[in-house]
Design a protein around this motif. Structure first.
Motif, PDB file in Angstrom:
ATOM      1  N   THR A   1       0.883  -1.130  -0.070  1.00 43.04           N
ATOM      2  CA  THR A   1       0.196   0.044   0.007  1.00 43.04           C
ATOM      3  C   THR A   1       0.915   1.036   0.066  1.00 43.04           C
ATOM      4  O   THR A   1       2.086   1.234   0.188  1.00 43.04           O
ATOM      5  CB  THR A   1      -0.855   0.102   1.321  1.00 43.04           C
ATOM      6  OG1 THR A   1      -0.173   0.041   2.472  1.00 43.04           O
ATOM      7  CG2 THR A   1      -1.950  -0.927   1.130  1.00 43.04           C
ATOM      8  N   SER A   2       0.108   2.395  -0.242  1.00 39.73           N
ATOM      9  CA  SER A   2       1.035   3.631  -0.270  1.00 39.73           C
ATOM     10  C   SER A   2      -0.023   4.628  -0.038  1.00 39.73           C
ATOM     11  O   SER A   2      -0.949   4.434  -0.561  1.00 39.73           O
ATOM     12  CB  SER A   2       1.751   3.904  -1.534  1.00 39.73           C
ATOM     13  OG  SER A   2       1.004   4.363  -2.695  1.00 39.73           O
ATOM     14  N   PRO A   3       0.432   6.090   0.624  1.00 38.48           N
ATOM     15  CA  PRO A   3      -0.206   6.944   0.413  1.00 38.48           C
ATOM     16  C   PRO A   3      -0.830   7.434  -0.787  1.00 38.48           C
ATOM     17  O   PRO A   3      -1.991   8.225  -1.215  1.00 38.48           O
ATOM     18  CB  PRO A   3       0.532   8.167   1.292  1.00 38.48           C
ATOM     19  CG  PRO A   3       1.451   7.398   1.766  1.00 38.48           C
ATOM     20  CD  PRO A   3       1.886   6.019   0.983  1.00 38.48           C
ATOM     21  N   ALA A   4      -0.185   7.029  -2.119  1.00 32.10           N
ATOM     22  CA  ALA A   4      -0.368   7.701  -3.309  1.00 32.10           C
ATOM     23  C   ALA A   4      -1.832   6.876  -3.809  1.00 32.10           C
ATOM     24  O   ALA A   4      -2.317   7.190  -4.813  1.00 32.10           O
ATOM     25  CB  ALA A   4       0.446   7.580  -4.243  1.00 32.10           C
TER      26      ALA A   4
ATOM     27  N   THR B   1      -1.738   3.016  -3.876  1.00 33.35           N
ATOM     28  CA  THR B   1      -1.253   1.621  -4.166  1.00 33.35           C
ATOM     29  C   THR B   1      -1.815   0.815  -3.371  1.00 33.35           C
ATOM     30  O   THR B   1      -1.944   0.896  -1.927  1.00 33.35           O
ATOM     31  CB  THR B   1       0.242   1.516  -4.066  1.00 33.35           C
ATOM     32  OG1 THR B   1       0.934   2.076  -5.261  1.00 33.35           O
ATOM     33  CG2 THR B   1       0.546   0.092  -4.355  1.00 33.35           C
ATOM     34  N   ASP B   2      -2.677  -0.257  -3.950  1.00 29.98           N
ATOM     35  CA  ASP B   2      -3.272  -1.298  -2.887  1.00 29.98           C
ATOM     36  C   ASP B   2      -2.972  -2.664  -3.888  1.00 29.98           C
ATOM     37  O   ASP B   2      -3.848  -2.992  -4.644  1.00 29.98           O
ATOM     38  CB  ASP B   2      -4.677  -0.819  -2.791  1.00 29.98           C
ATOM     39  CG  ASP B   2      -5.456  -2.085  -2.020  1.00 29.98           C
ATOM     40  OD1 ASP B   2      -4.816  -2.890  -1.148  1.00 29.98           O
ATOM     41  OD2 ASP B   2      -6.604  -1.667  -1.678  1.00 29.98           O
ATOM     42  N   LEU B   3      -2.225  -3.254  -3.511  1.00 30.20           N
ATOM     43  CA  LEU B   3      -1.852  -4.456  -4.225  1.00 30.20           C
ATOM     44  C   LEU B   3      -1.688  -5.707  -3.454  1.00 30.20           C
ATOM     45  O   LEU B   3      -1.289  -5.870  -2.252  1.00 30.20           O
ATOM     46  CB  LEU B   3      -0.103  -4.230  -4.897  1.00 30.20           C
ATOM     47  CG  LEU B   3       0.092  -4.951  -6.270  1.00 30.20           C
ATOM     48  CD1 LEU B   3      -0.822  -4.634  -7.206  1.00 30.20           C
ATOM     49  CD2 LEU B   3       1.695  -4.694  -6.638  1.00 30.20           C
ATOM     50  N   ARG B   4      -2.231  -6.822  -3.931  1.00 27.31           N
ATOM     51  CA  ARG B   4      -2.039  -8.341  -3.272  1.00 27.31           C
ATOM     52  C   ARG B   4      -1.609  -9.014  -4.278  1.00 27.31           C
ATOM     53  O   ARG B   4      -2.012  -9.439  -5.302  1.00 27.31           O
ATOM     54  CB  ARG B   4      -3.750  -8.536  -3.087  1.00 27.31           C
ATOM     55  CG  ARG B   4      -4.550  -7.785  -2.208  1.00 27.31           C
ATOM     56  CD  ARG B   4      -5.867  -7.777  -2.191  1.00 27.31           C
ATOM     57  NE  ARG B   4      -6.566  -7.793  -3.433  1.00 27.31           N
ATOM     58  CZ  ARG B   4      -6.978  -6.877  -4.290  1.00 27.31           C
ATOM     59  NH1 ARG B   4      -6.630  -5.772  -3.820  1.00 27.31           N
ATOM     60  NH2 ARG B   4      -7.479  -6.838  -5.439  1.00 27.31           N
TER      61      ARG B   4
END
Length: 261
Positions: free
Chosen positions: A77-80, A82-85
């Motif tokens: 995850t990232s503040p920008a 990103t939400d990757l599994r």
């Protein structure tokens, strides 16, 4: 063949080729003979002097390789946005710290990265490249955010009106190969001596970008060939990203761009 046999029979092979033996079809034969191969990445001499292998990086990388090999899932995850599994079952994990004492192995200098090649159908979610992240294929810092949608390993959308997205779409389309859109490997940098900002100080001809793959706390997402998933393609992106958080089975190993030891 006599040259390959001579290399395989050697104790140490120092690889000064531009691209490196790591992608050469002759490499398995050389390693099978028991040779140790160190690939000196085509970097500026200043970077090689600054990024000499050290015991601390070796211990750190070995620890994180064990974590990767023991994990079933990675989330990023990232503040920008990103939400990757990423599923790690069936993945092949490894890493590099810039030296090797074991016969039949290859390393590259500079080193300092742990990564995994996921099995087919293991990666889903959203990857957001923020300003300051890196497109190493172009040796260029991202200047405008780019959102990548990833479904069952494949980038299905590259969204943004900025130049960075236009360049990515144009390059990847030019290969005419669907597998160029698929994940190659994922991982994170572990070298404290490597600097994110170093690329701004070199001409593009003077460095290969290994330092940008290895700077501590970056999340590295790469597209292209992945033998574990049975995919072979010439198209390739290496995308080191800052300010990401990486979790293995729920345990944080990178927290907002900082390695958790």
């Amino acid at each position: 063949k006599p040259v390959i046999h001579a290399l395989a029979a050697s104790t140490l092979v120092v690889d000064c080729t531009v691209e490196g033996l790591m992608h050469a079809p002759e490499l398995p034969t050389i390693l099978k003979g028991g040779a140790r191969v160190i690939y000196i990445s085509n970097e500026h001499p200043e970077a090689l002097v600054r990024l000499m292998p050290d015991d601390a990086t070796e211990a750190r990388v070995k620890d994180h390789i064990k974590r990767l090999r023991g994990a079933r899932a990675m989330t990023v995850t990232s503040p920008a946005g990103t939400d990757l599994r990423i599923g790690l079952e069936g993945a092949v994990a490894g890493g590099n710290w810039g030296s090797t004492a074991r016969p039949g192995t290859l390393t590259h200098w500079p080193g300092g990265i742990a990564l995994a090649f996921p099995a087919a159908g293991s990666v889903n979610g959203t990857l957001v490249l923020a300003p300051g992240d890196v497109n190493l294929t172009f040796k260029r810092y991202i200047e405008s955010a780019v959102t990548l949608t990833i479904e069952n390993d494949y980038v299905t959308a590259i969204e943004s009106d900025g130049l960075d997205a236009q360049l990515m779409r144009s390059y990847i389309e030019a290969w005419g190969d669907r597998d160029a859109y698929a994940v190659s490997h994922v991982g994170y940098g572990l070298c404290d001596g490597a600097r994110w900002d170093s690329m701004a100080l070199y001409d593009k001809r003077d460095f290969n970008g290994t330092e940008l793959r290895a700077f501590a706390g970056n999340f590295l997402y790469s597209t292209g060939a992945n033998e574990v998933a049975g995919r072979y393609t010439l198209g390739h992106f290496d995308l080191p990203m800052r300010h990401c958080s990486v979790m293995l089975d729920g345990a944080t190993v990178v927290d907002n761009g900082r390695v958790v030891d």
